[in-house]
Design an enzyme around this catalytic site. Structure first.
Site, PDB file in Angstrom:
ATOM      1  N   GLU A   1     -25.432  16.308  63.761  1.00 33.35           N
ATOM      2  CA  GLU A   1     -25.430  14.992  63.975  1.00 33.35           C
ATOM      3  C   GLU A   1     -26.232  14.589  65.146  1.00 33.35           C
ATOM      4  OE1 GLU A   1     -21.640  13.103  63.656  1.00 33.35           O
ATOM      5  OE2 GLU A   1     -21.078  14.187  61.964  1.00 33.35           O
TER       6      GLU A   1
ATOM      7  N   GLU B   1     -16.445  18.262  63.424  1.00 30.79           N
ATOM      8  CA  GLU B   1     -15.638  17.870  64.584  1.00 30.79           C
ATOM      9  C   GLU B   1     -14.286  17.954  64.594  1.00 30.79           C
ATOM     10  OE1 GLU B   1     -16.990  13.883  65.814  1.00 30.79           O
ATOM     11  OE2 GLU B   1     -19.106  14.581  66.107  1.00 30.79           O
TER      12      GLU B   1
HETATM   13  C1  GCO Z   1     -18.532  11.848  64.529  1.00 32.28           C
HETATM   14  C2  GCO Z   1     -18.512  11.703  63.034  1.00 32.28           C
HETATM   15  C3  GCO Z   1     -19.243  10.611  62.417  1.00 32.28           C
HETATM   16  C4  GCO Z   1     -19.571   9.355  63.149  1.00 32.28           C
HETATM   17  C5  GCO Z   1     -20.749   9.487  63.965  1.00 32.28           C
HETATM   18  C6  GCO Z   1     -20.971   8.341  65.112  1.00 32.28           C
HETATM   19  O1  GCO Z   1     -19.259  12.608  65.107  1.00 32.28           O
HETATM   20  O2  GCO Z   1     -17.805  11.028  65.063  1.00 32.28           O
HETATM   21  O3  GCO Z   1     -18.959  13.052  62.654  1.00 32.28           O
HETATM   22  O4  GCO Z   1     -18.499  10.366  61.198  1.00 32.28           O
HETATM   23  O5  GCO Z   1     -19.803   8.351  62.192  1.00 32.28           O
HETATM   24  O6  GCO Z   1     -20.775  10.531  64.817  1.00 32.28           O
HETATM   25  O7  GCO Z   1     -19.696   7.770  65.790  1.00 32.28           O
END
Ligand code: GCO
Length: 453
Positions: A358, A163
């Protein structure tokens, strides 16, 4: 059969969010160690100093992954744990932790799928200007080479960055995340260019140092715009908006085309360059070949998108949240169609296999009187999203995998331990782990390769 036979099912976590051991065995100070010290930066002043104590409990945690039935585990390495100052001397004890973690995963037939950088940046490099420093991409390549040299005899797939849109925007524009600075547009665009160059040099460092054929990709957010209906105009309007060009007025560090066109198409979006090209470093064009070093897949961290439609004149209509709609623990919208349209639009534009790196939700979970953690919302949420993802697979979108966020409740950045995203519950007072109902349900999904959705 809808998901491919070699479709990879896993779950994800990240170093600062679960490891703890913030200053153990020679680990260097990170910008998140630093940011969490700042009064008011994190919910109730919580930090990742202990987190899930995964650094010491990794064998137990890998055993739980095996019990659930994960095929793969997406974790990240703490750069300052490996190279305390960010460049130069390697901390062998720190690198050895990841070597032991890889061995434990392989002993349980779980494929390690590391992310090289998931936001815990070496503080010493931040003090040298961090990603703004023209040498920042060489620093990241040096770190990449050290890790690949150590692990690539057993690891054959990698993510470079997690990200980048978030650690640039929230870390360096809004200041809500580490290092908590607020840059101007010119600096932000310069920094994004250095991060893209870092990604490219990291891809090259992996290819040059790997001890076996390896697959490489990146795990951006890729904000998703969802058609409110299936009408052709609406679909076209949503896709156009998802990759909309940036202008002087609307530029944010979240732009899909600004981030992804350089990596997958070899150039910044032409229309955007008319407005923002003046902020790029002189001679940036020479970097584009490195930035677009060939990768094998595109990651997409998807939680929620937003809905649009189009009128007959092609005007975009934004569809806000219906009154009383379903919301997650974080008050995020539940938008399962995003796991169909996002991968579809990304695959059509960039032509690379997609991995959902994710997807998940935070939920107000607790251990019930029966000693179990009943989380029907997480089961229903994940079922809805995966059914949409399966629809994309059935229509021929090349889907390579899915990683649920997260394997375990963890430190949710500025919200500390308030938000529970795990398939596994953690009692942060005792560090007791409890597999939630969703963890067992997800194992059944994996064993059926999604046929039971
Ligand atoms: C993100 C990060 C994660 C977060 C998850 C929940 O996508 O912000 O990769 O570390 O913890 O997404 O917000």
């Amino acid at each position: 059969m809808s998901f491919k036979k070699d479709f990879l099912w896993g779950a994800a976590a990240a170093s600062y969010q679960i490891e703890g051991a913030w200053n153990s065995d020679g680990k260097g100070f990170s910008t998140w160690d630093h940011f969490a010290e700042k009064q008011g930066a994190v919910y109730q002043g919580q930090t990742g100093k202990i987190a899930c104590d995964h650094y010491n409990r990794y064998k137990e945690d890998v055993g739980i992954m095996k019990e659930i039935g994960l095929q793969s585990y997406r974790f990240s390495l703490s750069w300052p744990r490996v190279i305390p100052s960010g460049t130069g001397k390697i901390n062998e004890k720190g690198l050895d932790f990841y070597s032991r973690l890889v061995d434990e995963l392989l002993s349980q037939d779980i494929i390690p799928f590391p992310t090289l950088f998931h936001w815990d940046y070496p503080y010493e490099l931040y003090m040298k200007g961090g990603w703004l420093n023209p040498d920042s991409s060489d620093w990241f390549a040096e770190y990449t080479a050290a890790v690949v040299e150590k692990l690539s005899d057993r690891v054959d797939r990698w993510f470079t960055l997690n990200e980048p849109e978030v650690f640039i925007h929230m870390g360096h524009v809004s200041g809500e995340h580490a290092p908590g600075v607020k840059l101007q547009k010119r600096d932000t665009i310069r920094m994004i260019h250095n991060v893209l160059l870092s990604h490219g040099k990291s891809v090259q460092a992996i290819r040059e140092n790997t001890k076996q054929p390896a697959q490489v990709g990146m795990a951006p957010v890729c904000s998703v715009v969802i058609p409110h209906n299936d009408e052709r105009n609406t679909v076209k309007a949503a896709e156009k908006l998802m990759f909309a060009p940036d202008t002087e007025e609307n530029f944010t560090a979240w732009s899909n085309s600004w981030w992804l066109d350089p990596v997958f198409l070899g150039h910044y979006p032409e229309e955007s360059l008319k407005h923002l090209g003046k902020y790029l470093p002189a001679g940036y064009e020479k970097d584009m070949e490195i930035i677009s070093s060939p990768v094998d897949f595109l990651g997409n961290n998807h939680y929620h998108g937003y809905y649009v439609s189009s009128d007959d004149e092609g005007n975009v209509i934004h569809h806000g949240a219906p009154v009383g709609e379903a919301l997650t623990g974080f008050n995020w919208r539940v938008t399962p169609e995003g796991l169909y349209w996002g991968p579809k639009f990304l695959y059509e534009r960039y032509g690379k296999p997609i991995i959902i790196t994710e997807n998940g939700l935070s939920n107000k979970d607790w251990v019930s009187l029966d000693g179990k953690v009943h989380d029907p919302q997480r089961i229903d949420f994940t079922n809805r999203y995966l059914r949409q993802y399966k629809r994309a697979a059935e229509e021929g979108v090349d889907l390579a995998g899915y990683f649920h966020w997260s394997i375990i409740d963890n430190f949710e950045w500025a919200f500390g331990y308030r938000e529970r995203f795990g398939l596994v519950h953690v009692d942060f007072e005792t560090q007791k782990r409890t597999i939630k109902d969703s963890g067992y349900w997800y194992g059944d999904v994996i064993r059926s390769n999604g046929e039971n959705l």
